[in-house]
Design an enzyme around this catalytic site. Sequence first.
Site, PDB file in Angstrom:
ATOM      1  N   CYS A   1      44.168  34.463  26.518  1.00 43.06           N
ATOM      2  CA  CYS A   1      43.206  34.340  27.613  1.00 43.06           C
ATOM      3  C   CYS A   1      42.652  32.926  27.777  1.00 43.06           C
ATOM      4  O   CYS A   1      42.422  32.490  28.915  1.00 43.06           O
ATOM      5  CB  CYS A   1      42.089  35.365  27.438  1.00 43.06           C
ATOM      6  SG  CYS A   1      42.692  37.063  27.698  1.00 43.06           S
TER       7      CYS A   1
ATOM      8  N   LYS B   1      36.829  41.165  33.561  1.00 43.26           N
ATOM      9  CA  LYS B   1      38.224  41.104  34.027  1.00 43.26           C
ATOM     10  C   LYS B   1      39.039  42.165  33.308  1.00 43.26           C
ATOM     11  O   LYS B   1      38.689  42.590  32.206  1.00 43.26           O
ATOM     12  CB  LYS B   1      38.805  39.713  33.764  1.00 43.26           C
ATOM     13  CG  LYS B   1      38.837  39.333  32.298  1.00 43.26           C
ATOM     14  CD  LYS B   1      39.333  37.917  32.100  1.00 43.26           C
ATOM     15  CE  LYS B   1      39.375  37.538  30.638  1.00 43.26           C
ATOM     16  NZ  LYS B   1      40.317  38.332  29.835  1.00 43.26           N
TER      17      LYS B   1
ATOM     18  N   ASP C   1      36.001  35.738  26.302  1.00 44.48           N
ATOM     19  CA  ASP C   1      36.183  37.000  25.550  1.00 44.48           C
ATOM     20  C   ASP C   1      35.685  36.960  24.107  1.00 44.48           C
ATOM     21  O   ASP C   1      36.376  37.438  23.195  1.00 44.48           O
ATOM     22  CB  ASP C   1      37.672  37.408  25.575  1.00 44.48           C
ATOM     23  CG  ASP C   1      38.209  37.636  26.977  1.00 44.48           C
ATOM     24  OD1 ASP C   1      37.443  37.491  27.955  1.00 44.48           O
ATOM     25  OD2 ASP C   1      39.412  37.952  27.109  1.00 44.48           O
TER      26      ASP C   1
END
Length: 198
Positions: free
Chosen positions: A152, A107, A9
Site C-alpha cells: 500500500c 479504502k 494503514d
Amino acid sequence: MTQALIVIDLQTDFCPGGRLAVAGGDEVVEAVNAMMAGHDAVVLTQDWHPADHASFAGNHPGAAPFSVTQMPYGPQVLWPAHCVIGTPGAAFHPRLDVDRADLILRKGFRAGIDSYSAFFENDRTTATGLAGYLRDRGVTDLTFVGLALDFCVAWSAMDAARLGFRARVVEDACRAIDLDGSLDAARTAMRAAGVVLA
Ligand code: VGL
Ligand code: ZN
C-alpha cells in the site's frame, strides 16, 4: 510548497499479533507520530474491508493465503482476512496520534475490488477522491510512511508521483511484507516512477 504526511494503514491487523501482521509494524508508530508536527496536513488511510471481500483467501474455496488469483481487473494476491469493517483489527494502532489527523481516508470497502493505493482502487481507474482533496488544499509535496512498504505504501507513492505530486517515502518509518521479492521490486518500481526513497 505545502507538505502532507500520508500515513498508510497503521492498523492493528498489520502489527504483530494481527491477522496480516507485518514484522515490526508497531515499531514505526513513535517515528510517525513525531513526523506529524513537521507537516501542514496529516492524512491517515484505513484499510476497510467487508467480511465478504474478494481479496480474502477464505472467500475463495480451496485457495491458500498469499496465492495469486485472477480478478476482472488483473492479478490479485489472496490475503488472510484482515481489517474487517468494525472489528478491533481494523482500528488504528492504539499509540498512533489519531487526533492530529485532518482526514481519515478509508479504502477497500467495495467487496469486489481491492485498493492498495490511497488514490486508485486496484482496477487503477476508480478514484478514492484523495487527489482532489489534496489539490483543493494546495498540497504539493507528499511524504509516505506506514504499512506495508511493498504494497500500500509503494502503490500510493507511485500514484502520487504519476498524478504530479512530489512523492517521498521515509523507509525507516515503514515496514514491508516482502512476499516473493516484493520489497526489491517495489523499490525499483518506486524509483522508476520518480518517488524519492529517503
Ligand atoms: C495491505 C495487503 C492487503 C497494505 C492492505 O496495507 O499494504 N496489504 N491490504
Ligand atoms: Zn487489505
